[in-house]
Design a protein around this motif. Structure first.
Motif, mmCIF file in Angstrom:
data_model
loop_
_atom_site.group_PDB
_atom_site.id
_atom_site.type_symbol
_atom_site.label_atom_id
_atom_site.label_comp_id
_atom_site.label_asym_id
_atom_site.label_seq_id
_atom_site.Cartn_x
_atom_site.Cartn_y
_atom_site.Cartn_z
ATOM 1 N N LEU A 49 51.411 37.284 39.256
ATOM 2 C CA LEU A 49 52.695 37.987 39.383
ATOM 3 C C LEU A 49 53.134 38.089 40.847
ATOM 4 N N GLU A 51 52.745 35.737 42.989
ATOM 5 C CA GLU A 51 53.418 34.449 43.213
ATOM 6 C C GLU A 51 54.815 34.470 42.600
ATOM 7 N N GLU A 52 54.902 34.983 41.372
ATOM 8 C CA GLU A 52 56.216 35.031 40.694
ATOM 9 C C GLU A 52 57.202 35.912 41.461
ATOM 10 N N THR A 55 59.700 34.429 43.833
ATOM 11 C CA THR A 55 60.920 33.767 43.338
ATOM 12 C C THR A 55 62.100 34.750 43.289
#
Ligand code: NAD
Length: 152
Positions: A49, A51-52, A55
């Motif tokens: 999460l 990493e997410e 975005t």
């Protein structure tokens, strides 16, 4: 998170592996914070999460990192706060959203009730206490929004 709110600074989100905590971490990234520490019992989930969250981030130097934590373990909570301060120098925003998952009231027993209370009540006390102790050592932060300027 209030739509359109612009933030900066460092956020710590506890219970970020799912649900409210996960969405708060993403919203904080979108609102402009410079870094989020995603803390959860499920360390691997938090890593994915983190990493997410990149975005959604709007701060150009955004960083996300994780900490595997058990909110009912005093040492674990203190280590988490120490880690966040060491990593980013301070904590400006905290979300404490660790929870025991879905509760089926019709079939729950007292052992499960005790577990729920330990995570929701004791975990909250340990988290907020350690976070406040760290935040009280920091210089106050000024926040300006359409409602004016606040010093915290
Ligand atoms: N979802 C709702 O409608 C709602 C409404 C009011 C209050 N709440 C409360 O908000 C909190 C979060 O709810 P949610 O629906 O997002 O929960 P959730 O179950 O979706 O997520 C909870 C997160 O906490 C983590 N967690 C559980 N035990 C932990 C522990 N000991 N240490 C560290 N992390 C742990 C889990 O791994 C998970 O990622 C809960 O305390 C819940 O009671 C939820």
């Amino acid at each position: 998170m209030i739509f359109g709110t612009q933030l900066d600074g460092i956020a710590l989100v506890v219970g970020s592996g799912r649900g409210i905590g996960q969405q708060c971490a993403f919203s904080l990234a979108k609102a402009g914070v410079k870094a989020v520490v995603l803390a959860d019992r499920k360390g691997e989930t938090a890593k994915a999460l983190a990493e997410e969250s990149k975005t959604y981030a709007t701060h150009k130097e955004y960083q996300a990192t994780t900490f595997k934590i058990n909110v009912v373990d005093e040492k674990s909570v203190e280590d988490m706060v120490e880690f966040a301060v060491k990593e980013f120098g301070k904590i400006d925003y905290c979300v404490n959203a660790a929870g025991p998952g879905l509760i089926r009231f019709a079939s729950t027993d007292i052992e499960n009730y005790d577990l729920i209370m330990t995570i929701n009540a004791k975990g909250m006390l340990l988290g907020v206490r350690a976070e406040l102790q760290a935040m009280q050592k920091q210089p106050p932060k000024t926040f300006t929004s359409r409602n004016g300027t606040r010093v915290r």
